[in-house]
Scaffold this motif. Structure first.
Motif, PDB file in Angstrom:
ATOM      1  N   GLN A  16      27.693  22.277 -44.119  1.00 13.76           N
ATOM      2  CA  GLN A  16      26.709  23.312 -43.849  1.00 13.76           C
ATOM      3  C   GLN A  16      25.497  22.731 -43.132  1.00 13.76           C
ATOM      4  OE1 GLN A  16      25.278  25.279 -47.378  1.00 13.76           O
ATOM      5  NE2 GLN A  16      24.459  27.016 -46.255  1.00 13.76           N
ATOM      6  N   ALA A  17      25.025  21.562 -43.587  1.00 14.70           N
ATOM      7  CA  ALA A  17      23.851  20.935 -42.972  1.00 14.70           C
ATOM      8  C   ALA A  17      24.121  20.518 -41.534  1.00 14.70           C
ATOM      9  CB  ALA A  17      23.410  19.734 -43.802  1.00 14.70           C
ATOM     10  N   ASN A  54      34.348  22.283 -43.131  1.00 17.40           N
ATOM     11  CA  ASN A  54      34.685  21.307 -44.164  1.00 17.40           C
ATOM     12  C   ASN A  54      35.782  20.369 -43.695  1.00 17.40           C
ATOM     13  OD1 ASN A  54      32.839  22.531 -45.782  1.00 17.40           O
ATOM     14  ND2 ASN A  54      34.293  23.377 -47.252  1.00 17.40           N
ATOM     15  N   SER A  93      27.984  16.294 -51.399  1.00 19.36           N
ATOM     16  CA  SER A  93      29.254  17.010 -51.329  1.00 19.36           C
ATOM     17  C   SER A  93      29.647  17.207 -49.872  1.00 19.36           C
ATOM     18  CB  SER A  93      29.187  18.370 -52.032  1.00 19.36           C
ATOM     19  OG  SER A  93      28.590  19.348 -51.212  1.00 19.36           O
ATOM     20  N   GLN A 137      23.852  14.704 -49.157  1.00 17.64           N
ATOM     21  CA  GLN A 137      23.997  16.050 -49.706  1.00 17.64           C
ATOM     22  C   GLN A 137      24.770  16.077 -51.023  1.00 17.64           C
ATOM     23  OE1 GLN A 137      22.610  18.902 -48.442  1.00 17.64           O
ATOM     24  NE2 GLN A 137      21.547  17.574 -46.989  1.00 17.64           N
ATOM     25  N   ARG A 166      28.325  20.850 -48.679  1.00 17.30           N
ATOM     26  CA  ARG A 166      26.916  20.926 -48.302  1.00 17.30           C
ATOM     27  C   ARG A 166      26.638  20.135 -47.024  1.00 17.30           C
ATOM     28  NH1 ARG A 166      26.214  20.799 -54.009  1.00 17.30           N
ATOM     29  NH2 ARG A 166      25.912  18.526 -54.040  1.00 17.30           N
ATOM     30  N   LYS A 191      25.492  11.802 -44.179  1.00 15.37           N
ATOM     31  CA  LYS A 191      25.085  13.140 -44.589  1.00 15.37           C
ATOM     32  C   LYS A 191      25.827  13.588 -45.847  1.00 15.37           C
ATOM     33  CE  LYS A 191      22.555  15.334 -42.719  1.00 15.37           C
ATOM     34  NZ  LYS A 191      21.093  15.548 -42.919  1.00 15.37           N
TER      35      LYS A 191
END
Length: 305
Positions: free
Chosen positions: A24-25, A30, A18, A16, A21, A12
């Motif tokens: 978040q997905a 983090n 980063s 993404q 991101r 993922k």
């Protein structure tokens, strides 16, 4: 460490571009995402990602690992989907987009076999040379060839690899002789596709290198049927994808030239949206097509002619 979870997180992050991101997905913090990737790298004893303040990039090892990880995750999701849908029934209309080369020469003969397994599915098949956005245009699944582009967010499974080879009719070979090396092709009449990059030479793979062989075109066309009929009529040497050539070779209408040499390879890919909540009709077609091509890295069309 939950290795499977770390593999999903790693995939993922790459998708993404980063950690933020990806977090978040995945609905994670983090910190958790970063720790999963770090734990995976520690377990493997190698770095998978190069990190800078501006961007992420895969290491060479990371690229190789990502390819395997995506296949592993795909297989796991497939197994889950098969188990959850085994008691269900495929029905409704299945909209299929397909490149004409594969559609005319291969899919047309496979569809009756598939239809026999799903009597309640209506097949709606569209063929087009240009790349199609299957989501935007309402297709359930797409079959793409060669350099055709599709959205990277879609699931793509390679079905097979098609070699691009040279062929001619027995009558032409009897009249003009058979080329024994790629260089010999320059003295023959050639039947050429109307592509600028092929207008004056053909890039033949020879002894682990590419040789640009100058050609003289007798016929030029953007239509494979025109060139095929010219080749069968003995007008010259033609370039053909192996997946379109099978019947002509087995019938003896055409003969493959310079066996062991080719002008490149084209991958054949089956493309469809996310596996999550994948409909039973799509699942049945994906399973059927992958079963027809058990060795996706090989060319199945030249193996038995």
């Amino acid at each position: 460490m939950d290795r499977l979870q770390s593999m999903r997180v790693f995939s993922k992050v790459v998708e993404q571009g980063s950690f933020a991101r990806a977090a978040q997905a995945l609905d994670m913090s983090n910190t958790v995402v970063t720790r999963n990737v770090a734990d995976l790298e520690a377990h493997l004893g190698t770095r998978l990602l190069n990190r800078t303040t501006r961007k992420l990039s895969l290491t060479e090892t990371g690229k190789q690992y990502l390819e395997r990880v995506r296949q592993i995750l795909a297989d796991i999701d497939d197994a889950d989907a098969v188990a959850s849908s085994s008691a269900r029934k495929a029905s409704g209309t299945l909209r299929i987009y397909c490149h004409p080369g594969f559609g005319q020469y291969q899919l047309a003969r496979l569809l009756p076999l598939y239809a026999a397994t799903v009597p309640d599915v209506v097949l709606d098949v569209s063929l087009a040379d240009h790349s199609v956005d299957i989501v935007e245009e309402g297709f359930d699944v797409g079959i793409y060839m060669g350099l055709q582009k599709f959205d990277s967010s879609l699931i793509a499974r390679r079905l097979a690899t098609s070699n691009v080879v040279l062929c001619a009719s027995p009558e032409y070979i009897a009249r003009r002789g058979e080329p024994l090396t790629p260089v010999d092709v320059s003295s023959h009449d050639c039947l050429n596709f109307a592509f600028e990059q092929l207008r004056h030479s053909w890039p033949v793979k020879w002894e682990n290198k590419q040789v640009d062989v100058p050609i003289t075109a007798r016929v030029v066309s953007n239509n494979i049927s025109v060139l095929r009929q010219a080749a069968i009529a003995g007008m010259g040497i033609m370039v053909r994808s192996s997946l379109t050539l099978e019947d002509d070779l087995s019938s003896g209408r055409l003969v493959q030239l310079l066996k062991g040499h080719h002008l490149g390879q084209m991958s054949l890919s089956l493309v469809y949206p996310s596996r999550r909540l994948l409909s039973y009709k799509v699942r049945s077609f994906v399973d059927f097509m992958t079963a027809q091509f058990p060795r996706p890295e090989s060319d199945p069309w030249l193996a038995h002619v």
